[in-house]
Design a protein around this motif. Structure first.
Motif, PDB file in Angstrom:
ATOM      1  N   GLU A  29       1.865  -4.790-136.562  1.00 16.25           N
ATOM      2  CA  GLU A  29       2.230  -6.181-136.231  1.00 16.25           C
ATOM      3  C   GLU A  29       3.559  -6.223-135.478  1.00 16.25           C
ATOM      4  O   GLU A  29       3.721  -7.007-134.534  1.00 16.25           O
ATOM      5  CB  GLU A  29       2.328  -7.020-137.508  1.00 16.25           C
ATOM      6  N   ILE A  30       4.493  -5.387-135.885  1.00 13.76           N
ATOM      7  CA  ILE A  30       5.801  -5.369-135.209  1.00 13.76           C
ATOM      8  C   ILE A  30       5.624  -4.899-133.764  1.00 13.76           C
ATOM      9  O   ILE A  30       6.178  -5.495-132.828  1.00 13.76           O
ATOM     10  CB  ILE A  30       6.805  -4.515-136.015  1.00 13.76           C
ATOM     11  N   ALA A  31       4.823  -3.862-133.570  1.00 13.06           N
ATOM     12  CA  ALA A  31       4.573  -3.376-132.205  1.00 13.06           C
ATOM     13  C   ALA A  31       3.866  -4.457-131.373  1.00 13.06           C
ATOM     14  O   ALA A  31       4.213  -4.690-130.204  1.00 13.06           O
ATOM     15  CB  ALA A  31       3.741  -2.099-132.254  1.00 13.06           C
ATOM     16  N   ARG A  32       2.903  -5.128-131.999  1.00 10.19           N
ATOM     17  CA  ARG A  32       2.175  -6.199-131.284  1.00 10.19           C
ATOM     18  C   ARG A  32       3.140  -7.296-130.830  1.00 10.19           C
ATOM     19  O   ARG A  32       3.109  -7.729-129.668  1.00 10.19           O
ATOM     20  CB  ARG A  32       1.122  -6.798-132.230  1.00 10.19           C
ATOM     21  N   GLU A  33       4.028  -7.722-131.716  1.00  7.87           N
ATOM     22  CA  GLU A  33       4.960  -8.800-131.359  1.00  7.87           C
ATOM     23  C   GLU A  33       5.955  -8.356-130.287  1.00  7.87           C
ATOM     24  O   GLU A  33       6.303  -9.128-129.388  1.00  7.87           O
ATOM     25  CB  GLU A  33       5.687  -9.305-132.607  1.00  7.87           C
ATOM     26  N   ASP A  68       8.752   4.134-132.520  1.00 12.56           N
ATOM     27  CA  ASP A  68       7.748   4.973-131.835  1.00 12.56           C
ATOM     28  C   ASP A  68       6.535   4.140-131.421  1.00 12.56           C
ATOM     29  O   ASP A  68       6.002   4.304-130.312  1.00 12.56           O
ATOM     30  CB  ASP A  68       7.301   6.123-132.751  1.00 12.56           C
ATOM     31  N   ALA A  69       6.109   3.236-132.299  1.00 12.13           N
ATOM     32  CA  ALA A  69       4.934   2.402-131.982  1.00 12.13           C
ATOM     33  C   ALA A  69       5.247   1.445-130.835  1.00 12.13           C
ATOM     34  O   ALA A  69       4.408   1.225-129.936  1.00 12.13           O
ATOM     35  CB  ALA A  69       4.499   1.628-133.230  1.00 12.13           C
ATOM     36  N   ILE A  70       6.446   0.877-130.841  1.00  7.39           N
ATOM     37  CA  ILE A  70       6.833  -0.040-129.750  1.00  7.39           C
ATOM     38  C   ILE A  70       6.939   0.745-128.443  1.00  7.39           C
ATOM     39  O   ILE A  70       6.464   0.317-127.388  1.00  7.39           O
ATOM     40  CB  ILE A  70       8.185  -0.731-130.068  1.00  7.39           C
TER      41      ILE A  70
END
Ligand code: KMH
Ligand code: ZN
Length: 279
Positions: A29-33, A68-70
């Protein structure tokens, strides 16, 4: 006028899914936002992280997973972890976010992180504590680690503390300030003008209007030649009573206002140039 740097404060530590179901908790969710904000024109992602249940954490492994995901989907964004964390965290807990490697950029530490330059009331009985010794310690560690501070100031006295810390060698120039208005200090055009007038010549600044003043502060800053922070950390609404669908929706609104006022949006590369960050 200089191009406009938009920072997206995508998560924060205080807002929850009860305020807006789109507030991110998990790594995905953090990467999505972050991605919605980046696609819309944000060059800086101001980052807090949470446990999956929404509890704020400064755990370095959680930061690493989120960064890393972002990074996979926002390859050139400036990722700016918080060292403020949540009210009540210890200094050691808070500093963990500066330990995280940014391997994709070949860096041992983040490019930027926040440095809160004073203590402030945070509603109810909450106090966000930043003693002079905390600020000195955080400033020294950021210099050692090559992390550029975004100096968070919640009132004018905190600007004076930052200047004092610079004179003692704990903060380098040029300084970059974030005026967080609407928490301890009110958020009006007069307040913002006073803050801008109080920082050293050669500094850069952005404004985070907290709550209902968010987009008003953004519009004034755009017209004044400053920079803007928006996002769920500061305001979960896109307009009165309407929850924002994403951080990207809030960034899009700033981009529209900027366009109307003739201000171009900075890319991450341009933001690095303006802020004096190494590419
Ligand atoms: N959550 C606040 C207690 C920062 O990011 O440096 C602190 C904060 C400031 O949000
Ligand atoms: Zn923050």
């Amino acid at each position: 006028m200089e191009k406009l740097i938009i920072t997206a404060a995508i998560c924060g530590a205080e807002v929850t899914k009860e305020h807006n179901p789109n507030v991110p908790y998990t790594v995905e969710e953090i990467a999505r936002e972050a991605h919605t904000a980046y696609k819309a024109g944000a060059s800086i992602i101001h980052l807090h992280v949470r446990e999956d249940d929404g509890t704020p954490t400064q755990d370095k492994n959680r930061f690493k997973a989120c960064i890393d995901a972002i990074r996979k989907i926002c390859p050139d964004a400036i990722i700016q972890p918080s060292t403020g964390g949540a009210v009540g965290m210890t200094d050691l807990e808070r500093l963990q976010s500066t330990e995280v490697e940014e391997l994709a950029l070949g860096l041992k530490h983040p490019e930027m992180a926040t440095l809160d330059c004073g203590t402030c009331n945070f509603g109810g009985d909450e106090v966000f504590v930043n003693t002079d010794n905390t600020i000195k310690n955080f400033g020294k560690i950021m210099i050692e680690r090559g992390v550029k501070p975004e100096i968070e100031v919640f009132d004018k006295g905190m600007i004076d503390i930052a200047i004092k810390m610079h004179k003692k060698g704990y903060i380098k120039t040029p300084m970059h300030f974030d005026f967080v208005l609407g928490v301890q200090m009110s958020a009006t055009a007069r307040d913002l003008a006073f803050m801008v007038d109080s920082i050293p010549v050669g500094s850069t600044w952005t404004v985070a209007g907290v709550g209902k003043s968010q987009f008003q502060m953004a519009a004034i800053a755009i017209a004044m030649g400053g920079h803007v922070r928006v996002g769920f950390e500061d305001n979960v609404y896109i307009e009165k009573g309407v929850a924002a669908k994403s951080n990207g929706e809030s960034v899009e609104k700033v981009v529209r206002i900027a366009k109307e006022l003739g201000r171009q949006i900075a890319t991450p590369t341009e933001a690095r140039e303006i802020l004096g960050l190494k590419p």
